[in-house]
Scaffold this motif. Sequence first.
Motif, PDB file in Angstrom:
ATOM      1  N   GLU A   1     -55.229 -19.543  32.561  1.00 60.63           N
ATOM      2  CA  GLU A   1     -56.563 -19.021  32.838  1.00 60.63           C
ATOM      3  C   GLU A   1     -56.659 -17.545  32.470  1.00 60.63           C
ATOM      4  O   GLU A   1     -55.647 -16.850  32.349  1.00 60.63           O
ATOM      5  CB  GLU A   1     -56.935 -19.201  34.308  1.00 60.63           C
TER       6      GLU A   1
ATOM      7  N   ALA B   1     -50.022 -21.030  31.636  1.00 53.80           N
ATOM      8  CA  ALA B   1     -49.833 -22.240  32.434  1.00 53.80           C
ATOM      9  C   ALA B   1     -48.415 -22.274  33.007  1.00 53.80           C
ATOM     10  O   ALA B   1     -47.483 -21.720  32.433  1.00 53.80           O
ATOM     11  CB  ALA B   1     -50.077 -23.478  31.571  1.00 53.80           C
TER      12      ALA B   1
ATOM     13  N   SER C   1     -62.822 -16.016  36.956  1.00 53.47           N
ATOM     14  CA  SER C   1     -61.738 -16.558  36.127  1.00 53.47           C
ATOM     15  C   SER C   1     -62.204 -17.868  35.491  1.00 53.47           C
ATOM     16  O   SER C   1     -63.142 -18.502  35.978  1.00 53.47           O
ATOM     17  CB  SER C   1     -60.472 -16.792  36.961  1.00 53.47           C
ATOM     18  N   GLU C   2     -61.544 -18.225  34.405  1.00 53.38           N
ATOM     19  CA  GLU C   2     -61.866 -19.482  33.735  1.00 53.38           C
ATOM     20  C   GLU C   2     -60.614 -20.034  33.069  1.00 53.38           C
ATOM     21  O   GLU C   2     -59.730 -19.278  32.633  1.00 53.38           O
ATOM     22  CB  GLU C   2     -62.972 -19.286  32.697  1.00 53.38           C
ATOM     23  N   GLU C   3     -60.529 -21.353  33.029  1.00 58.28           N
ATOM     24  CA  GLU C   3     -59.388 -21.999  32.391  1.00 58.28           C
ATOM     25  C   GLU C   3     -59.503 -21.884  30.869  1.00 58.28           C
ATOM     26  O   GLU C   3     -60.594 -21.990  30.310  1.00 58.28           O
ATOM     27  CB  GLU C   3     -59.306 -23.471  32.793  1.00 58.28           C
TER      28      GLU C   3
ATOM     29  N   ASP D   1     -57.036 -22.524  26.969  1.00 63.75           N
ATOM     30  CA  ASP D   1     -55.853 -23.163  26.389  1.00 63.75           C
ATOM     31  C   ASP D   1     -54.799 -22.134  25.993  1.00 63.75           C
ATOM     32  O   ASP D   1     -53.611 -22.317  26.240  1.00 63.75           O
ATOM     33  CB  ASP D   1     -56.256 -23.993  25.166  1.00 63.75           C
TER      34      ASP D   1
ATOM     35  N   VAL E   1     -50.243 -26.056  36.652  1.00 66.37           N
ATOM     36  CA  VAL E   1     -51.369 -25.140  36.828  1.00 66.37           C
ATOM     37  C   VAL E   1     -51.819 -24.663  35.455  1.00 66.37           C
ATOM     38  O   VAL E   1     -51.008 -24.171  34.665  1.00 66.37           O
ATOM     39  CB  VAL E   1     -50.996 -23.920  37.708  1.00 66.37           C
ATOM     40  N   SER E   2     -53.084 -24.863  35.154  1.00 61.84           N
ATOM     41  CA  SER E   2     -53.604 -24.530  33.823  1.00 61.84           C
ATOM     42  C   SER E   2     -53.598 -23.028  33.581  1.00 61.84           C
ATOM     43  O   SER E   2     -53.687 -22.217  34.520  1.00 61.84           O
ATOM     44  CB  SER E   2     -55.029 -25.064  33.661  1.00 61.84           C
TER      45      SER E   2
END
Length: 224
Positions: free
Chosen positions: A117, A105, A151-153, A155, A114-115
């Motif tokens: 990913e 991030a 793509s994927e968000e 943590d 921006v998270s």
Amino acid sequence: MATSDSGSPPTEAPVRNVVIFDVDEGGFATARRADLGRWLRRALDETLTDAGRTLADRNLAQVLKEETERAEMGNAGTYEGAPIAGFAVRTKITQADFSQEFNPAYTNFAGFDVSAECEYASCVKVTVDVYTVPELERVKDFRNQASGSKSEEVDTESDCREMDPRMLRRTSRDAMAGLRESLQNYFASPGHVLAAYDWNGPMRQGSCRLMISEDNHAPLFTGT
């Protein structure tokens, strides 16, 4: 795109029968974990069935496969059993890659957060070799590859997937789909004449035939 050696498919029985070997996954752990061989085999079965071919009993494939491998090694392998098919088809996965990249991030220049990913990429390459039976001579080869990305968000980086079997399966089917037209053109049954037209003129004489494939697809015009 498909590439080939040379040769044209025979047109007499039992040529309509085709023996399809189980797909060689090439020793790739990714291919094995995603069960790509089974998915590619299913796609190939559908392709050749739609082309009007009859698939021979799978129980006979192993013996024929062993003889084909002998022929490839230069040991003059040949099939001497009962006439079961006009062709044997061997498919191999020559590449099955899956990669991931973690993007942490951050805050962009406009001050927006921006998270984090994970970006994923896949690539599958396949070859399809066609052999005549009983000679076990390779007369055609087809090659293709396909790739995928998404793509994927997440943590944290640990949330990234080590592998995505469904993504690899989609990529493998895309690779086979890219060969579908070439394979069907090669294995398609000959059409039959619906009508014939003759013309005569001062500059040219000849004839034209209207043909249509056995499955009633688009007509073909041939002339002389």
